[in-house]
Write an enzyme that holds these catalytic residues in place. Structure first.
Site, mmCIF file in Angstrom:
data_model
loop_
_atom_site.group_PDB
_atom_site.id
_atom_site.type_symbol
_atom_site.label_atom_id
_atom_site.label_comp_id
_atom_site.label_asym_id
_atom_site.label_seq_id
_atom_site.Cartn_x
_atom_site.Cartn_y
_atom_site.Cartn_z
ATOM 1 N N GLU A 1 -6.767 5.023 7.587
ATOM 2 C CA GLU A 1 -6.516 6.438 7.259
ATOM 3 C C GLU A 1 -7.720 7.037 6.533
ATOM 4 O O GLU A 1 -8.044 8.210 6.719
ATOM 5 C CB GLU A 1 -5.225 6.553 6.427
ATOM 6 C CG GLU A 1 -4.001 6.288 7.295
ATOM 7 C CD GLU A 1 -2.802 5.726 6.571
ATOM 8 O OE1 GLU A 1 -2.740 5.780 5.337
ATOM 9 O OE2 GLU A 1 -1.905 5.210 7.275
ATOM 10 N N GLU B 1 -5.750 -4.743 10.557
ATOM 11 C CA GLU B 1 -4.685 -3.774 10.780
ATOM 12 C C GLU B 1 -4.962 -2.999 12.063
ATOM 13 O O GLU B 1 -5.751 -2.040 12.056
ATOM 14 C CB GLU B 1 -4.620 -2.775 9.619
ATOM 15 C CG GLU B 1 -4.387 -3.407 8.277
ATOM 16 C CD GLU B 1 -3.739 -2.424 7.316
ATOM 17 O OE1 GLU B 1 -2.614 -2.684 6.902
ATOM 18 O OE2 GLU B 1 -4.360 -1.387 7.020
ATOM 19 N N LYS C 1 0.251 4.238 -0.385
ATOM 20 C CA LYS C 1 -0.374 5.459 0.169
ATOM 21 C C LYS C 1 -0.105 6.644 -0.767
ATOM 22 O O LYS C 1 -0.046 6.463 -1.975
ATOM 23 C CB LYS C 1 0.112 5.711 1.591
ATOM 24 C CG LYS C 1 0.000 4.470 2.475
ATOM 25 C CD LYS C 1 0.181 4.753 3.918
ATOM 26 C CE LYS C 1 0.122 3.455 4.701
ATOM 27 N NZ LYS C 1 0.113 3.650 6.145
ATOM 28 N N HIS D 1 -9.421 1.436 4.674
ATOM 29 C CA HIS D 1 -8.161 1.645 5.388
ATOM 30 C C HIS D 1 -8.401 2.631 6.530
ATOM 31 O O HIS D 1 -9.169 3.573 6.404
ATOM 32 C CB HIS D 1 -7.094 2.180 4.425
ATOM 33 C CG HIS D 1 -5.734 2.140 5.031
ATOM 34 N ND1 HIS D 1 -5.301 3.101 5.913
ATOM 35 C CD2 HIS D 1 -4.732 1.240 4.919
ATOM 36 C CE1 HIS D 1 -4.074 2.795 6.306
ATOM 37 N NE2 HIS D 1 -3.712 1.663 5.722
ATOM 38 N N GLY E 1 2.314 2.214 10.763
ATOM 39 C CA GLY E 1 3.297 3.284 10.610
ATOM 40 C C GLY E 1 3.979 3.680 11.905
ATOM 41 O O GLY E 1 4.652 4.703 11.971
ATOM 42 N N ASN F 1 0.884 -1.172 0.000
ATOM 43 C CA ASN F 1 0.000 0.000 0.000
ATOM 44 C C ASN F 1 0.918 1.217 0.000
ATOM 45 O O ASN F 1 1.471 1.573 1.030
ATOM 46 C CB ASN F 1 -0.891 -0.025 1.253
ATOM 47 C CG ASN F 1 -1.712 1.248 1.394
ATOM 48 O OD1 ASN F 1 -1.851 2.015 0.443
ATOM 49 N ND2 ASN F 1 -2.254 1.476 2.580
ATOM 50 N N SER G 1 3.173 -2.200 10.503
ATOM 51 C CA SER G 1 4.623 -2.279 10.740
ATOM 52 C C SER G 1 5.191 -3.671 10.465
ATOM 53 O O SER G 1 6.096 -4.137 11.165
ATOM 54 C CB SER G 1 4.974 -1.819 12.159
ATOM 55 O OG SER G 1 4.581 -0.476 12.338
#
Ligand code: PEP
Length: 252
Positions: free
Chosen positions: A98, A168, A11, A96, A174, A9, A214
């Site tokens: 985000e 996730e 991003k 996701h 991250g 991904n 991560s």
């Protein structure tokens, strides 16, 4: 047998030329060392068509990172599932954390996106996961169960065959803080149980459930060795071909 998958991904990273170069670099490595899993590159919209043309489709599948919750029309700046499909991409990442956190994507909006993606013959990588406070309160199972139920459980078993889940934990994305392999296995097994209760054991057993957060070459092997962890959704470590390959290699 469910698919093993390693999906990147990217991003909002990479200019067009940088992204195409990265895709070519991954493709070159995989041409020399064939992967033992399905490899997917999740790229920004602008890269999709060029990345599709730059890689060997037998080695690498391409995914968008989002699509619109509307079919077509006056929605300035949006990109529809049909447009994604027209690039040659085969997957779309939806839900996701985000997108949920920064763009207000609710379960109801995601349900619309899932329906449009499937109607346009895209496979969906659907992300679920709890935030730190929810984990600390021991609520992770109820959070992921509700996310799956609200956005996906209107689907038929036949449609569900086109869904890949990505667990996730938001606190691991991250942050450099990975869920332990035991934590990942525990919740993946729980999620599979939720699927079994709704769709039966066969569908649950056939559904790929990825871990994301991560994940890197140094921890991928242990995570992927868990019986209910079928691969990974990879953010930061998908931005350099050797790092990404280090994770793909965990299946060799
Ligand atoms: C992600 O955003 O899907 C992700 C897993 O990111 P990272 O690998 O950088 O934690």
């Amino acid at each position: 047998m469910r698919k093993k998958i390693v999906a990147g991904n990217w991003k909002m990273n990479n200019t067009l030329s940088e992204g195409v170069q990265l895709a070519k670099d991954v493709n070159k490595i995989l041409t020399e060392k064939a992967p033992n899993c399905t490899v997917i590159l999740g790229t920004p919209f602008i890269h999709l068509a060029d990345v599709v043309r730059s890689v060997d489709n037998k080695l690498i599948k391409v995914s968008a990172e989002n699509c619109a919750d509307k079919e077509k029309g006056a929605y300035t700046g949006e990109v529809s599932a049909a447009m994604v499909k027209s690039t040659g991409a085969e997957y779309v990442i939806l839900g996701h954390s985000e997108r949920r956190a920064y763009y207000g994507e609710t379960d109801a909006i995601l349900k619309e996106k899932v329906d449009l993606a499937l109607a346009n013959n895209l496979k969906v990588i659907f992300c679920i996961g709890e935030v730190l406070e929810q984990r600390e309160a021991g609520k992770q199972n109820e959070v992921v169960k509700a996310q799956v139920e609200n956005a996906l459980f209107h689907l038929s078993a036949e449609q569900f065959a086109n869904i890949v889940l990505a667990y996730e934990p938001v606190w691991a994305i991250g942050t450099g803080k990975t869920a332990t392999s035991a934590q990942a296995q525990e919740i993946h097994a729980f999620i599979r149980g939720v699927l079994a209760a709704k769709y039966g054991k066969q569908v649950a057993d056939d559904t790929t459930i990825l871990y994301g957060g991560s994940c890197k070459a140094s921890n991928a092997k242990e995570l992927f060795a868990q019986p209910d962890v079928d691969g990974g959704l990879i953010g930061g470590a998908s931005l350099k071909a050797p790092d990404f390959y280090g994770i793909i290699e965990a299946f060799n």
